[in-house]
Design a protein around this motif. Sequence first.
Motif, PDB file in Angstrom:
ATOM      1  N   GLU A   6       0.818  -1.202   0.000  1.00  0.00           N
ATOM      2  CA  GLU A   6       0.000   0.000   0.000  1.00  0.00           C
ATOM      3  C   GLU A   6       0.854   1.254   0.000  1.00  0.00           C
ATOM      4  O   GLU A   6       0.471   2.287  -0.522  1.00  0.00           O
ATOM      5  CB  GLU A   6      -0.920   0.004   1.225  1.00  0.00           C
ATOM      6  CG  GLU A   6      -1.903   1.154   1.229  1.00  0.00           C
ATOM      7  CD  GLU A   6      -2.835   1.115   2.422  1.00  0.00           C
ATOM      8  OE1 GLU A   6      -2.600   1.911   3.351  1.00  0.00           O
ATOM      9  OE2 GLU A   6      -3.769   0.306   2.426  1.00  0.00           O
ATOM     10  N   LYS A   7       2.055   1.153   0.552  1.00  0.00           N
ATOM     11  CA  LYS A   7       2.903   2.335   0.700  1.00  0.00           C
ATOM     12  C   LYS A   7       3.930   2.481  -0.421  1.00  0.00           C
ATOM     13  O   LYS A   7       4.840   3.294  -0.331  1.00  0.00           O
ATOM     14  CB  LYS A   7       3.628   2.284   2.047  1.00  0.00           C
ATOM     15  CG  LYS A   7       2.690   2.391   3.257  1.00  0.00           C
ATOM     16  CD  LYS A   7       2.011   3.751   3.360  1.00  0.00           C
ATOM     17  CE  LYS A   7       1.230   3.899   4.642  1.00  0.00           C
ATOM     18  NZ  LYS A   7       0.601   5.223   4.770  1.00  0.00           N
ATOM     19  N   HIS A  88       2.902  10.407   5.260  1.00  0.00           N
ATOM     20  CA  HIS A  88       2.130   9.177   5.090  1.00  0.00           C
ATOM     21  C   HIS A  88       2.978   7.943   4.830  1.00  0.00           C
ATOM     22  O   HIS A  88       2.437   6.849   4.692  1.00  0.00           O
ATOM     23  CB  HIS A  88       1.119   9.366   3.956  1.00  0.00           C
ATOM     24  CG  HIS A  88       0.178  10.513   4.189  1.00  0.00           C
ATOM     25  ND1 HIS A  88      -0.902  10.442   5.046  1.00  0.00           N
ATOM     26  CD2 HIS A  88       0.182  11.788   3.700  1.00  0.00           C
ATOM     27  CE1 HIS A  88      -1.543  11.591   5.062  1.00  0.00           C
ATOM     28  NE2 HIS A  88      -0.901  12.437   4.262  1.00  0.00           N
ATOM     29  N   GLY A  89       4.296   8.101   4.768  1.00  0.00           N
ATOM     30  CA  GLY A  89       5.188   6.953   4.700  1.00  0.00           C
ATOM     31  C   GLY A  89       5.299   6.267   3.358  1.00  0.00           C
ATOM     32  O   GLY A  89       5.768   5.124   3.269  1.00  0.00           O
ATOM     33  N   CYS A 145      -0.337  -1.425  -7.075  1.00  0.00           N
ATOM     34  CA  CYS A 145       0.380  -0.191  -6.747  1.00  0.00           C
ATOM     35  C   CYS A 145      -0.113   0.949  -7.646  1.00  0.00           C
ATOM     36  O   CYS A 145      -0.485   0.737  -8.803  1.00  0.00           O
ATOM     37  CB  CYS A 145       1.884  -0.360  -6.981  1.00  0.00           C
ATOM     38  SG  CYS A 145       2.726  -1.443  -5.830  1.00  0.00           S
ATOM     39  N   PHE A 146      -0.102   2.153  -7.122  1.00  0.00           N
ATOM     40  CA  PHE A 146      -0.338   3.315  -7.968  1.00  0.00           C
ATOM     41  C   PHE A 146       0.823   3.450  -8.952  1.00  0.00           C
ATOM     42  O   PHE A 146       1.985   3.236  -8.593  1.00  0.00           O
ATOM     43  CB  PHE A 146      -0.470   4.583  -7.125  1.00  0.00           C
ATOM     44  CG  PHE A 146      -1.745   4.668  -6.354  1.00  0.00           C
ATOM     45  CD1 PHE A 146      -2.934   5.014  -6.987  1.00  0.00           C
ATOM     46  CD2 PHE A 146      -1.773   4.387  -4.999  1.00  0.00           C
ATOM     47  CE1 PHE A 146      -4.124   5.094  -6.279  1.00  0.00           C
ATOM     48  CE2 PHE A 146      -2.946   4.462  -4.275  1.00  0.00           C
ATOM     49  CZ  PHE A 146      -4.138   4.804  -4.922  1.00  0.00           C
ATOM     50  N   GLY A 197      -8.506   5.430   1.580  1.00  0.00           N
ATOM     51  CA  GLY A 197      -9.283   5.674   2.785  1.00  0.00           C
ATOM     52  C   GLY A 197      -8.524   6.393   3.875  1.00  0.00           C
ATOM     53  O   GLY A 197      -8.861   6.280   5.052  1.00  0.00           O
ATOM     54  N   HIS A 198      -7.497   7.165   3.480  1.00  0.00           N
ATOM     55  CA  HIS A 198      -6.720   7.954   4.453  1.00  0.00           C
ATOM     56  C   HIS A 198      -7.233   9.373   4.487  1.00  0.00           C
ATOM     57  O   HIS A 198      -7.761   9.889   3.507  1.00  0.00           O
ATOM     58  CB  HIS A 198      -5.236   7.966   4.057  1.00  0.00           C
ATOM     59  CG  HIS A 198      -4.599   6.616   4.134  1.00  0.00           C
ATOM     60  ND1 HIS A 198      -3.263   6.430   3.883  1.00  0.00           N
ATOM     61  CD2 HIS A 198      -5.093   5.386   4.427  1.00  0.00           C
ATOM     62  CE1 HIS A 198      -2.954   5.150   4.007  1.00  0.00           C
ATOM     63  NE2 HIS A 198      -4.061   4.501   4.324  1.00  0.00           N
TER      64      HIS A 198
END
Length: 200
Positions: A6-7, A88-89, A145-146, A197-198
């Motif tokens: 996600e990161k 946001h890491g 991934c984006f 969802g952040h």
Amino acid sequence: MINKKEKLILIDCDGVLLDWMYAFQTWMETIHRMLPHDSDTYDICEAYDVPNQVMEDYIKEFNNSAAIGFLPPLRDAVFYVKQLHKLHGFEFHMITSLSKHKHPQKLREQNIEYLFGKTIVTDYKYLDTNARKNKVLAEYSGSNCFWIEDKPENAYDGLKAGLNPILVAHDYNSKCDDLPRFWKWKQIYNHILETLGHDT
């Protein structure tokens, strides 16, 4: 294959993080004493009124020159990429069709580190000038991934690989209306956080 992170954000460089076109036009004027005949056209060959092969040679010359190490940032990229990383890491893997030679690659890394910091991009994957990115993108297949790009064909390759493409808006990709497309990095920032969802 690389598992979903996600990161982790996959990112192009020219036309996404850095303003390649402005730097190229400045270099063309300085080195070759050439100004675009038509600044409104989307086609760079048409703008300079030269054949494709001649323009490809100019682009390769530019990408392998010392000038490639001094590209300015694109729009508001610096602030919002740093926000994604620091607040946001997120980390970034860069996939860039620059050159297969080590010297312009090193200049690119120095350029990115100077503008964005040394910890944001954790992996650089280099392809030759204008090379297609589908094989590299396949390494991340199914990760969701984006994938942030400016060329629609590369964005669609990412979509086929199970990635989540975002287009940085330019005149030359204005007809691509079936993918998320944003002019400002602030919009990209908000889209990424909202999708996951952040809080923005």
